[in-house]
Design a protein around this motif. Structure first.
Motif, mmCIF file in Angstrom:
data_model
loop_
_atom_site.group_PDB
_atom_site.id
_atom_site.type_symbol
_atom_site.label_atom_id
_atom_site.label_comp_id
_atom_site.label_asym_id
_atom_site.label_seq_id
_atom_site.Cartn_x
_atom_site.Cartn_y
_atom_site.Cartn_z
ATOM 1 N N ARG A 104 45.496 30.479 40.703
ATOM 2 C CA ARG A 104 44.650 31.181 40.381
ATOM 3 C C ARG A 104 44.295 32.503 40.764
ATOM 4 O O ARG A 104 44.995 32.787 41.975
ATOM 5 C CB ARG A 104 43.140 30.272 40.886
ATOM 6 N N ALA A 105 43.174 33.640 40.026
ATOM 7 C CA ALA A 105 43.482 34.915 39.942
ATOM 8 C C ALA A 105 41.912 35.041 40.915
ATOM 9 O O ALA A 105 40.554 34.671 39.713
ATOM 10 C CB ALA A 105 44.155 35.823 39.687
ATOM 11 N N TRP A 106 42.008 36.139 41.566
ATOM 12 C CA TRP A 106 40.515 36.979 41.537
ATOM 13 C C TRP A 106 40.937 38.025 41.325
ATOM 14 O O TRP A 106 42.259 38.802 41.958
ATOM 15 C CB TRP A 106 40.008 36.924 43.179
ATOM 16 N N ILE A 107 40.046 39.096 40.346
ATOM 17 C CA ILE A 107 39.872 41.118 40.364
ATOM 18 C C ILE A 107 38.864 41.348 41.221
ATOM 19 O O ILE A 107 38.503 40.799 40.658
ATOM 20 C CB ILE A 107 40.044 40.958 38.408
ATOM 21 N N ILE A 108 39.450 42.028 41.710
ATOM 22 C CA ILE A 108 38.874 42.903 42.686
ATOM 23 C C ILE A 108 38.487 44.347 42.302
ATOM 24 O O ILE A 108 40.202 45.004 42.439
ATOM 25 C CB ILE A 108 38.798 42.598 43.854
ATOM 26 N N GLY A 109 37.290 44.729 41.964
ATOM 27 C CA GLY A 109 37.242 47.119 41.215
ATOM 28 C C GLY A 109 36.302 47.040 41.660
ATOM 29 O O GLY A 109 35.747 46.442 42.383
ATOM 30 N N HIS A 110 36.499 47.919 41.410
ATOM 31 C CA HIS A 110 34.407 48.975 42.145
ATOM 32 C C HIS A 110 34.066 49.006 40.866
ATOM 33 O O HIS A 110 32.534 48.379 40.766
ATOM 34 C CB HIS A 110 34.825 50.324 42.472
ATOM 35 N N VAL A 111 34.119 50.014 39.948
ATOM 36 C CA VAL A 111 33.092 50.304 38.298
ATOM 37 C C VAL A 111 33.437 49.025 38.225
ATOM 38 O O VAL A 111 34.110 48.633 37.307
ATOM 39 C CB VAL A 111 33.626 51.401 38.096
ATOM 40 N N LEU A 112 32.005 48.643 37.381
ATOM 41 C CA LEU A 112 31.645 47.828 36.182
ATOM 42 C C LEU A 112 32.810 47.805 35.328
ATOM 43 O O LEU A 112 32.277 48.542 34.918
ATOM 44 C CB LEU A 112 30.239 46.887 36.637
ATOM 45 N N SER A 113 32.490 46.906 34.042
ATOM 46 C CA SER A 113 33.409 47.074 33.116
ATOM 47 C C SER A 113 32.615 47.064 32.075
ATOM 48 O O SER A 113 32.941 47.402 30.955
ATOM 49 C CB SER A 113 34.332 46.017 32.733
ATOM 50 N N GLY A 114 31.717 46.471 32.317
ATOM 51 C CA GLY A 114 30.380 46.282 31.510
ATOM 52 C C GLY A 114 29.123 46.890 31.834
ATOM 53 O O GLY A 114 28.223 48.031 32.224
ATOM 54 N N TRP A 115 28.076 45.962 31.916
ATOM 55 C CA TRP A 115 26.736 45.415 31.880
ATOM 56 C C TRP A 115 25.880 46.513 31.108
ATOM 57 O O TRP A 115 25.923 46.115 30.053
ATOM 58 C CB TRP A 115 26.465 45.826 33.958
ATOM 59 N N ASP A 116 25.569 47.632 31.399
ATOM 60 C CA ASP A 116 24.833 48.454 30.101
ATOM 61 C C ASP A 116 25.316 49.405 30.264
ATOM 62 O O ASP A 116 25.208 49.679 28.630
ATOM 63 C CB ASP A 116 23.604 49.176 30.447
ATOM 64 N N ILE A 146 36.398 40.651 51.073
ATOM 65 C CA ILE A 146 36.786 41.129 50.067
ATOM 66 C C ILE A 146 35.630 42.895 49.882
ATOM 67 O O ILE A 146 34.409 42.562 50.654
ATOM 68 C CB ILE A 146 36.828 41.281 48.532
ATOM 69 N N PHE A 147 36.337 43.759 49.987
ATOM 70 C CA PHE A 147 35.190 45.302 49.414
ATOM 71 C C PHE A 147 35.443 45.889 48.547
ATOM 72 O O PHE A 147 36.792 46.105 47.883
ATOM 73 C CB PHE A 147 36.042 45.679 50.617
ATOM 74 N N THR A 148 34.575 45.820 48.224
ATOM 75 C CA THR A 148 34.988 46.923 46.453
ATOM 76 C C THR A 148 34.583 47.898 46.592
ATOM 77 O O THR A 148 33.655 48.499 45.524
ATOM 78 C CB THR A 148 33.898 45.747 45.469
ATOM 79 N N GLY A 149 34.717 48.667 47.231
ATOM 80 C CA GLY A 149 34.849 50.221 47.109
ATOM 81 C C GLY A 149 33.857 51.070 47.368
ATOM 82 O O GLY A 149 32.469 49.939 47.389
#
Length: 685
Positions: free
Chosen positions: A472-484, A314-317
């Motif tokens: 089952r599923a994996w979701i792959i994106g670049h910009v994180l949805s949360g953290w800070d 997987i390559f997350t961008g």
């Protein structure tokens, strides 16, 4: 010592009656001579040590060779006039718009200079100024770049106003956004909060409307399947940021922007290079070719996949370097995409690579517009202005046999996002997170809606199909949805959080992001995190370290050991190379940088947790890790070390405020939740 760490990891699994996958060599030392077999031909002599290789690359769509001047480090092209400029329909010609633009400029300056006691506050004045600019965008949109540059210079927003907001940079994007946005309302408040020094307070998230997102209620027995005992290898790489314009021995201690560029000196020492850019990269620079090939050669050697490859990657961008806006172009993005996906195919083995678009994998950078924009502004080509990129990427992925023609067609129609139902029972769902990224100007249109592009409805529909099929599923994106909460927008990530809650843990086996360049994670809980506990933890997002050392980081990558049937993560192994040692490798060919084993996630964080050796590192496990952090704050310093990939420049996290903030970030999976945490400790850069 490194070998002992690996051996202990293997012993731990053997004692549990499981077979752990053997890793490769604990270290890999790259060859000192550039591997010329990487490319068929070059514009220069690739084995020189005083300059970076310049390979000859062919555009996959046009069949034309990219010109040598595109990446010439000594003469970087600026202000590309061949790229299309897209504007809404105009009611007044640009030539006749001079007095209107001057009048608008005067009005905005007068509004801004009004004393608070005389009229309004900063927010109301900002909104009023946007309304004046919108009037110009509706009448003569091609005049917006001139207005933007003049205002930028007058208010001293930047020292690069023309290069950032002019007609050959972001000017046409501003024209589209101003013409379509509700600048007097919710859209305008967000614009003034994010882009105009926080003049407006951040408005609260809009009420969620989940109508149509969930075809069925969550099953009563929504639990993850039991472990199978079978293992597979998955590589996770992120944020490569290849700098094909890297100039070896240029200024690595530049004053601003991207260093290691011949055109970017230190302004305090224009006639002398203070810190020559090392051949294999530096902390203030993106990835030169020499470091790129060293990393790609190291990956199979240290992960034990030489000759076999990974089950998949997987390559997350983020392929493209952090160029100033006026040095970027559609052609430069296409060049970088072609180079790196070809190199991935060549060096990472036979398994497929599933990729997500990063905010730098577009032009203008970070910009992606929802298809409805063309309808809203009455000009069809505004709906397809980024199609060239989706066409390029999907063609590269299909040509490399990573996705089928049907999936490639899906990517072209879904902003470069797609879904693959693998024959082994895993569904890979990639998303274009530019559509929730705070820096994407197009996201400031129709902001009261949580999903104006339809991307999140696509995710929910794919997850429902996975549930119905027992996948089952994996979701792959670049910009994180949360953290800070500093990177994503509130409304779309709030909606994403509810989607994750609905389909975790029985369908979603993993979520994967990049973007920060740092080694992090975030946990999703049931019921919008109203009860944060091990029992309510439903999913975890793994945020991968970067190949680029920018900013002040080491270069690294990660491999997961996964259950080959349930696709849960059983362990994660991370490697890095010490960027502070690269300067000693210049002008020699004996050897290149050394990649070393950094840590096993299970061994590093699981020593004090009562957890079956066969159980996955799921959200419950990660929540227990955060509880250990609360009980033993010194462990947060260990986490911080790994967060920066053991960089000598990473700051310590020893204060009570830092410890509490990082634990809060770890427990936030959306923008609204992340923003409730104390800010200022999210990054080690």
């Amino acid at each position: 010592m490194l070998f002992a760490v690996v051996a202990l990891s293997l012993v731990a699994f053997a004692r549990a009656g499981e077979t752990s996958l053997a890793l490769g060599s604990p270290t890999y030392v790259a060859q000192g001579v550039f591997p010329t077999e990487a490319f068929a031909s070059y514009y220069n002599v690739p084995t020189l040590t005083d300059e970076q290789p310049q390979p000859v690359i062919t555009n996959v769509l046009t069949g034309k060779v990219f010109a040598a001047g595109l990446t010439d480090p000594k003469n970087i092209p600026v202000n590309d006039t061949s790229d299309p400029r897209t504007y809404p329909p105009a009611l007044l010609s640009t030539d006749a718009a001079g007095p209107l633009v001057q009048n608008a400029f005067n009005q905005i300056v007068n509004i801004a200079n009004l004393n608070n006691s005389g009229w309004g506050n900063n927010c109301s004045r900002c909104l009023a100024g946007l309304e004046v600019a919108k009037a110009v965008a509706l009448v003569t949109p091609e005049s917006i770049p001139t207005l933007a540059v003049n205002l930028c210079n007058y208010f001293k927003f930047s020292t690069t106003c023309q290069n950032t907001y002019g007609p050959l940079a972001l000017g046409q994007v501003l024209a589209q956004v101003l013409a379509a946005a509700d600048v007097a309302g919710y859209d305008g408040q967000n614009i003034c909060n994010n882009f105009v020094s926080g003049f407006c307070p951040l408005p609260p998230p809009s009420p969620l409307n989940m109508t149509g997102y969930f075809a069925k209620p969550k099953p009563a027995n929504a639990v993850a399947p039991p472990p199978s005992g079978q293992r597979a290898r998955v590589l996770h790489i992120s944020d490569f940021h290849l700098d094909a314009r890297y100039a070896t021995f240029a200024e690595a201690n530049c004053t601003s922007s991207l260093c290691c560029r011949a055109n970017n000196p230190n302004s305090h020492s224009l006639n002398q290079v203070l810190l020559p850019a090392p051949r294999y990269g530096w902390f203030t620079c993106d990835t030169p070719y020499d470091l790129a090939l060293a990393a790609l050669q190291a990956i199979p050697a240290v992960t034990g996949t030489e000759g076999s490859g990974f089950d998949f990657t997987i390559f997350t961008g983020d392929l493209v370097s952090h160029d100033p806006e006026n040095e970027l172009s559609q052609t430069y993005v296409e060049y970088t995409e072609t180079v790196l996906y070809d190199l991935y195919k060549k060096y990472l083995g036979s398994g497929p690579i599933y990729a997500a678009i990063g905010n730098h994998d577009s032009y203008n950078q970070a910009e992606d517009a929802p298809a409805l924009l063309g309808t809203q502004l009455g000009q069809a080509n505004l709906s397809t202005q980024f199609s060239w990129n989706y066409d390029t990427l999907s063609t590269l992925w299909e040509n490399n046999d990573w996705i089928s023609s049907d999936v490639a067609a899906m990517a072209k129609a879904h902003y470069g996002a797609y879904s693959v139902a693998r024959p082994d029972g895993l569904r890979i769902i990639t998303i274009n997170t530019d559509l929730w990224y705070k820096a994407n100007y197009f996201n400031y249109i129709n902001m009261t809606k949580s999903d104006p592009s339809g991307m999140l409805r696509f995710v929910a529909d794919e997850l429902q199909e996975a549930e119905d099929a027992g996948e089952r599923a994996w979701i792959i994106g670049h910009v994180l949805s949360g953290w800070d909460g500093s990177n994503p927008l509130n409304n779309p990530t709030n909606l994403f959080y509810q989607i994750v809650d609905r389909y975790a843990p029985h369908v979603i086996a993993g979520i994967f992001f990049g973007h920060t360049h740092e080694d992090q994670f975030q946990i999703f809980y049931a019921n919008n995190a109203t009860n944060i506990s091990a029992a309510s933890a439903g999913a975890v997002a793994w945020i991968a370290p970067s190949i680029t050392p920018l900013t002040n980081l080491n270069s690294g990558f990660r491999m997961y050991e996964i259950d080959a049937v349930t696709f849960d993560i059983l362990d994660a192994h991370t490697w890095y190379t010490n960027i502070s040692a690269t300067a000693s490798l210049d002008n020699q060919t004996a050897h290149g940088p050394k990649f070393v084993y950094e840590y096993s996630t299970r061994q590093a964080y699981g020593k004090s947790i009562s957890w079956p050796a066969s159980a996955p590192l799921n959200a419950t496990w990660w929540h227990k890790v955060t509880e250990e952090f609360e009980q033993n704050p010194a462990l947060i310093q260990q986490f911080t070390t790994y967060q920066g990939k053991t960089s000598v420049l990473s700051p310590n996290c020893t204060s009570a405020a830092c410890v509490a903030a990082k634990i809060c970030y770890m427990r936030s999976g959306s923008g609204p939740i992340g923003k409730t945490c104390t800010q200022g400790f999210g990054s080690v850069q």
